[in-house]
Write an enzyme that holds these catalytic residues in place. Structure first.
Site, short mmCIF file in Angstrom:
data_model
loop_
_atom_site.label_atom_id
_atom_site.label_comp_id
_atom_site.label_asym_id
_atom_site.label_seq_id
_atom_site.Cartn_x
_atom_site.Cartn_y
_atom_site.Cartn_z
N HIS A 190 0.85 -1.20 0.00
CA HIS A 190 0.00 0.00 0.00
C HIS A 190 0.89 1.26 0.00
O HIS A 190 0.62 2.22 -0.73
CB HIS A 190 -0.87 0.06 1.27
CG HIS A 190 -1.91 -1.00 1.38
ND1 HIS A 190 -2.07 -1.78 2.50
CD2 HIS A 190 -2.89 -1.41 0.52
CE1 HIS A 190 -3.10 -2.61 2.33
NE2 HIS A 190 -3.60 -2.41 1.13
N SER B 142 -2.90 -7.65 3.01
CA SER B 142 -3.13 -7.53 4.46
C SER B 142 -3.47 -8.90 5.04
O SER B 142 -3.04 -9.22 6.15
CB SER B 142 -4.28 -6.55 4.73
OG SER B 142 -3.97 -5.28 4.23
P1 ADP Z 1 -9.85 -3.48 -0.47
O1 ADP Z 1 -10.56 -4.17 0.63
O2 ADP Z 1 -10.55 -2.30 -1.03
O3 ADP Z 1 -9.27 -4.39 -1.54
P2 ADP Z 1 -7.15 -3.25 0.51
O4 ADP Z 1 -6.74 -2.53 1.72
O5 ADP Z 1 -6.96 -4.73 0.51
O6 ADP Z 1 -8.63 -2.82 0.28
O7 ADP Z 1 -6.41 -2.66 -0.75
C1 ADP Z 1 -6.53 -1.32 -1.14
C2 ADP Z 1 -5.91 -1.13 -2.51
O8 ADP Z 1 -4.52 -1.42 -2.46
C3 ADP Z 1 -6.47 -2.05 -3.58
O9 ADP Z 1 -6.48 -1.34 -4.80
C4 ADP Z 1 -5.45 -3.17 -3.65
O10 ADP Z 1 -5.44 -3.81 -4.91
C5 ADP Z 1 -4.18 -2.39 -3.42
N1 ADP Z 1 -3.11 -3.23 -2.88
C6 ADP Z 1 -3.15 -4.04 -1.81
N2 ADP Z 1 -1.98 -4.67 -1.62
C7 ADP Z 1 -1.16 -4.25 -2.64
C8 ADP Z 1 0.19 -4.56 -3.04
N3 ADP Z 1 0.92 -5.46 -2.38
N4 ADP Z 1 0.68 -3.93 -4.13
C9 ADP Z 1 -0.08 -3.05 -4.82
N5 ADP Z 1 -1.35 -2.72 -4.51
C10 ADP Z 1 -1.89 -3.32 -3.44
#
Ligand code: ADP
Length: 167
Positions: free
Chosen positions: A24, A135
């Site tokens: 993130h 996560s």
């Molecule tokens: P959601 O529940 O909306 O998917 P997340 O907190 O899991 O929320 O993710 C928020 C955003 O960050 C999403 O667009 C997800 O694809 C992106 N994201 C999560 N982990 C990574 C990562 N390791 N690399 C790039 N983008 C990520």
């Protein structure tokens, strides 16, 4: 709170961030270099039972982004497009890790486009080293006392240890 000038490009980065990971943070850092301001929008989703409360998630993100002067953290519930409108932004950034992300992201962005044609969703490809990172993976490893120091900021590592009472 700063006012948006009409030329200021504000991008919303929405998600659950339960908890924030280095994946993130990488998206936040790269967005902060491209746009005037990044608003990290933490979703209060009543359908999900997060490990960290909304307040805890916000606190952890704030500490992780404190070095950026153009990144702020806010929370929202309901529709993302309403949050974007409220924050006077018509840009949303999401991260893509794998083909599996694509399908849901594609569906979500098309629905948002239908509801708010003025809002553009952009996708930023993950860095190779974070392509396996989520996560959920972090929580699974931390729960069994595995090393997550390369995957999350140190404050998150500490918070996970406390949560799982491994201290
Ligand atoms: P959601 O529940 O909306 O998917 P997340 O907190 O899991 O929320 O993710 C928020 C955003 O960050 C999403 O667009 C997800 O694809 C992106 N994201 C999560 N982990 C990574 C990562 N390791 N690399 C790039 N983008 C990520």
């Amino acid at each position: 709170m700063r006012q948006n000038s009409s030329t200021e490009k504000v991008v919303i980065y929405p998600g659950s961030f339960d908890p924030i990971t280095r994946g993130h943070l990488d998206i936040i850092e790269r967005s902060a270099a491209l746009f005037n301001r990044v608003v990290v929008g933490v979703l209060m989703n009543p359908d999900k039972a997060p490990l960290f409360s909304l307040e805890e998630r916000i606190k952890l993100i704030r500490s992780a982004v404190s070095r950026f002067d153009n990144v702020e953290v806010d929370s929202f519930n309901g529709l993302l497009i309403d949050f974007a409108r409220q924050r006077q932004s018509h840009l949303v950034v999401r991260g893509l890790r794998a083909i599996s992300d694509f399908e849901t992201e594609f569906q979500m962005s098309l629905n948002n486009k239908r509801l708010a044609p003025e809002v553009e969703t952009m996708f930023m490809m993950t860095r190779n080293e974070y392509s396996f990172l989520s996560s959920s993976v972090v929580k699974q490893i931390a729960k069994f006392n595995g090393d997550v120091s390369d995957l999350v900021p140190s404050e998150v590592e500490e918070a996970l240890k406390k949560k799982y009472a491994l201290k």
